[in-house]
Design a protein around this motif. Sequence first.
Motif, PDB file in Angstrom:
ATOM      1  N   HIS A 195      39.892-154.434 -87.491  1.00 25.65           N
ATOM      2  CA  HIS A 195      41.040-155.161 -88.040  1.00 25.65           C
ATOM      3  C   HIS A 195      41.361-154.690 -89.457  1.00 25.65           C
ATOM      4  O   HIS A 195      42.513-154.803 -89.901  1.00 25.65           O
ATOM      5  N   HIS A 196      40.362-154.135 -90.170  1.00 27.82           N
ATOM      6  CA  HIS A 196      40.643-153.574 -91.489  1.00 27.82           C
ATOM      7  C   HIS A 196      41.584-152.374 -91.368  1.00 27.82           C
ATOM      8  O   HIS A 196      42.501-152.209 -92.180  1.00 27.82           O
ATOM      9  N   LEU A 197      41.361-151.552 -90.364  1.00 28.96           N
ATOM     10  CA  LEU A 197      42.205-150.388 -90.114  1.00 28.96           C
ATOM     11  C   LEU A 197      43.592-150.815 -89.643  1.00 28.96           C
ATOM     12  O   LEU A 197      44.617-150.309 -90.138  1.00 28.96           O
ATOM     13  N   ASP A 198      43.649-151.752 -88.707  1.00 27.21           N
ATOM     14  CA  ASP A 198      44.933-152.196 -88.170  1.00 27.21           C
ATOM     15  C   ASP A 198      45.814-152.808 -89.258  1.00 27.21           C
ATOM     16  O   ASP A 198      47.033-152.603 -89.275  1.00 27.21           O
ATOM     17  N   ARG A 199      45.206-153.547 -90.156  1.00 28.11           N
ATOM     18  CA  ARG A 199      45.958-154.185 -91.240  1.00 28.11           C
ATOM     19  C   ARG A 199      46.604-153.141 -92.150  1.00 28.11           C
ATOM     20  O   ARG A 199      47.757-153.269 -92.561  1.00 28.11           O
ATOM     21  N   ARG A 200      45.875-152.088 -92.464  1.00 30.26           N
ATOM     22  CA  ARG A 200      46.420-151.035 -93.323  1.00 30.26           C
ATOM     23  C   ARG A 200      47.520-150.261 -92.602  1.00 30.26           C
ATOM     24  O   ARG A 200      48.529-149.884 -93.210  1.00 30.26           O
ATOM     25  N   LEU A 201      47.368-150.033 -91.306  1.00 31.57           N
ATOM     26  CA  LEU A 201      48.395-149.339 -90.542  1.00 31.57           C
ATOM     27  C   LEU A 201      49.697-150.135 -90.505  1.00 31.57           C
ATOM     28  O   LEU A 201      50.800-149.562 -90.573  1.00 31.57           O
ATOM     29  N   GLU A 202      49.596-151.454 -90.405  1.00 32.34           N
ATOM     30  CA  GLU A 202      50.796-152.283 -90.432  1.00 32.34           C
ATOM     31  C   GLU A 202      51.499-152.179 -91.785  1.00 32.34           C
ATOM     32  O   GLU A 202      52.736-152.171 -91.857  1.00 32.34           O
ATOM     33  N   GLN A 203      50.723-152.113 -92.871  1.00 37.16           N
ATOM     34  CA  GLN A 203      51.329-151.912 -94.184  1.00 37.16           C
ATOM     35  C   GLN A 203      52.102-150.597 -94.223  1.00 37.16           C
ATOM     36  O   GLN A 203      53.228-150.522 -94.737  1.00 37.16           O
ATOM     37  N   MET A 204      51.504-149.533 -93.675  1.00 38.86           N
ATOM     38  CA  MET A 204      52.149-148.227 -93.684  1.00 38.86           C
ATOM     39  C   MET A 204      53.419-148.228 -92.844  1.00 38.86           C
ATOM     40  O   MET A 204      54.431-147.603 -93.216  1.00 38.86           O
ATOM     41  N   ARG A 205      53.394-148.904 -91.707  1.00 41.91           N
ATOM     42  CA  ARG A 205      54.615-149.009 -90.902  1.00 41.91           C
ATOM     43  C   ARG A 205      55.720-149.717 -91.672  1.00 41.91           C
ATOM     44  O   ARG A 205      56.885-149.301 -91.640  1.00 41.91           O
ATOM     45  N   ALA A 206      55.357-150.776 -92.380  1.00 43.95           N
ATOM     46  CA  ALA A 206      56.348-151.518 -93.158  1.00 43.95           C
ATOM     47  C   ALA A 206      56.913-150.679 -94.294  1.00 43.95           C
ATOM     48  O   ALA A 206      58.047-150.915 -94.743  1.00 43.95           O
ATOM     49  N   GLU A 207      56.140-149.704 -94.759  1.00 45.80           N
ATOM     50  CA  GLU A 207      56.619-148.818 -95.824  1.00 45.80           C
ATOM     51  C   GLU A 207      57.547-147.728 -95.289  1.00 45.80           C
ATOM     52  O   GLU A 207      58.255-147.086 -96.065  1.00 45.80           O
ATOM     53  N   GLY A 208      57.505-147.493 -93.979  1.00 42.60           N
ATOM     54  CA  GLY A 208      58.396-146.512 -93.387  1.00 42.60           C
ATOM     55  C   GLY A 208      57.731-145.353 -92.682  1.00 42.60           C
ATOM     56  O   GLY A 208      58.418-144.514 -92.084  1.00 42.60           O
ATOM     57  N   THR A 209      56.404-145.252 -92.722  1.00 45.05           N
ATOM     58  CA  THR A 209      55.713-144.170 -92.016  1.00 45.05           C
ATOM     59  C   THR A 209      55.856-144.364 -90.510  1.00 45.05           C
ATOM     60  O   THR A 209      55.672-145.468 -89.993  1.00 45.05           O
ATOM     61  N   LYS A 210      56.181-143.277 -89.808  1.00 47.89           N
ATOM     62  CA  LYS A 210      56.314-143.312 -88.354  1.00 47.89           C
ATOM     63  C   LYS A 210      55.036-142.764 -87.714  1.00 47.89           C
ATOM     64  O   LYS A 210      54.401-141.853 -88.259  1.00 47.89           O
ATOM     65  N   PHE A 211      54.676-143.311 -86.573  1.00 49.92           N
ATOM     66  CA  PHE A 211      53.460-142.881 -85.890  1.00 49.92           C
ATOM     67  C   PHE A 211      53.770-142.478 -84.454  1.00 49.92           C
ATOM     68  O   PHE A 211      54.528-143.158 -83.753  1.00 49.92           O
ATOM     69  N   ARG A 212      53.168-141.370 -84.030  1.00 55.69           N
ATOM     70  CA  ARG A 212      53.314-140.876 -82.668  1.00 55.69           C
ATOM     71  C   ARG A 212      51.922-140.714 -82.067  1.00 55.69           C
ATOM     72  O   ARG A 212      51.214-139.749 -82.356  1.00 55.69           O
ATOM     73  N   THR A 213      51.511-141.661 -81.246  1.00 60.15           N
ATOM     74  CA  THR A 213      50.181-141.607 -80.636  1.00 60.15           C
ATOM     75  C   THR A 213      50.248-140.885 -79.290  1.00 60.15           C
ATOM     76  O   THR A 213      51.326-140.602 -78.756  1.00 60.15           O
ATOM     77  N   SER A 214      49.072-140.578 -78.732  1.00 52.95           N
ATOM     78  CA  SER A 214      48.952-139.874 -77.446  1.00 52.95           C
ATOM     79  C   SER A 214      49.775-138.596 -77.440  1.00 52.95           C
ATOM     80  O   SER A 214      50.368-138.217 -76.426  1.00 52.95           O
ATOM     81  N   THR A 215      49.804-137.921 -78.585  1.00 51.09           N
ATOM     82  CA  THR A 215      50.585-136.690 -78.721  1.00 51.09           C
ATOM     83  C   THR A 215      49.711-135.614 -79.342  1.00 51.09           C
ATOM     84  O   THR A 215      49.471-135.618 -80.558  1.00 51.09           O
ATOM     85  N   ALA A 216      49.220-134.708 -78.519  1.00 50.76           N
ATOM     86  CA  ALA A 216      48.394-133.601 -78.992  1.00 50.76           C
ATOM     87  C   ALA A 216      49.302-132.435 -79.348  1.00 50.76           C
ATOM     88  O   ALA A 216      49.934-131.838 -78.462  1.00 50.76           O
TER      89      ALA A 216
END
Length: 495
Positions: A195-216
């Motif tokens: 949950h420490h990791l998930d919380r920081r990722l949500e902050q980054m999403r709110a800042e505008g960072t985009k994430f693309r998972t399952s993409t090698a």
Amino acid sequence: MADPKGFMTTPRQDWPRRPVAERVQDWDEVYVPGALLPIINKQADRCMDCGIPFCHDACPLGNLIPEWNDLVSRDDWRQAADRLHATNNFPEFTGRLCPAPCEAGCVLAINQPAVTIKNVEVAIADQAWELGFTPPRPPDRLSGRTVAVIGSGPTGLAAAQQLTRAGHTVAVYEKDDRLGGLMRYGIPEFKMEKHHLDRRLEQMRAEGTKFRTSTAVGQDVGAAELRARYDAVVIATGATAWRELPVPGRELVGIQQAMEYLPLSNRVREGDLESSPMSAAGKHVVIVGGGDTGADCLGTAVREGAASVTQLDIYAQPGAERDEDAEPWPTYPKIYRLSAAHEEARDLETAPAADADARLFAASTLRFTGDESGHVRSLHLVEVDAARRPRPDTGRTLPADLVLLALGFSGPDREDGLVDQLGLAMETRGTITRDAGFATNVPGVFAAGDAARGQSLIVWAIAEGRAVAAAVDRYLTGSSRLPAPIGPYDRPMTV
């Protein structure tokens, strides 16, 4: 400096761990919840606010340690959080996962126990989240430039956050189904709850960072195509090419790499699996490798209910005190340390034949033998000297139904095609070649973290992410105000 005599009047007191018998029954973090805050002010008081604080040099992030120690001693959590985040994007990660070279460089450590810097750091980080001092920080304006970051470990996330906050449009590509790299699937829950990791990722999403998972990148999307789509690319894939153990019997069933074993237990915690297909339950487990990854396997096997667990370390057992001739202060010394997993193994006597806790020191694997079905059943070892030469008449055999190889990593895995598709130059040791500005031989492509530095600590990974972000920002705009705490050729302090 709140208490000029704090280092003389207050003894070191670490964050207490939960009783072994209790914590091995679950996967929660090993520390007593709420037990750090009542003691941390006095522990911060032990900081001497040195005129030349070597803890700064010992930490590649350049953390402002005396400043936030003083603020914590005064209960000024907001200012402490500001100072901490000024140099470290993710102190809740480092406060849990870093081995704290800053404490080895603490001036007090010359002749006393060091300040509990790591505990102060995690207390600030947790209080910052609890008190609302870590809001998203989106940029005031966008630059119109785009950056792809390949890899969502600490290096990639740090680079992405810095570049997003600088106004660039950043997309992070992750080959796994969830973000975090080894922090997600390599670090057990009992060391850092996710949950420490998930919380920081949500902050980054709110800042505008985009994430693309399952993409090698190199398979699901071509590396050259990605380079053409973005103004710059940062490769932060980590060093995932594991080292092998080429001894007779290696082909037997039941001999696995640590990073084949650990992700499965993490997926059980995530709810993807009911149980791990490589579970250590009821098995005699031998871990080959004496580092942190081996200790993570140890703690995991204990919680899965292994019949026995033994860890082999090829080095001799270190002493309890620093060798001032070989490793003088303020270098990080190789001393005997008792991790939470080793404490559990010692108290539960998981390896009665071991030298200390679950470890056999100065032990080298000779071969494996198995049963008629081709499954491993025994590991044969020998004691070695400092030059790794076998000592006569020291051969031993350990029962082994599951063998985990935790021998470290040599560089990025090249099977996905990323390196070859881009035509990246490589070092002989298997890492990506880069220049003094983190740039590879391919224009607009930068490399950072373990993929270029080689296997290292999480603080070095975050420092690399921050530094490569400054380099990319400069490449895109001609100048940069982003901090660059290290250069690509900097290394930890050594003799």
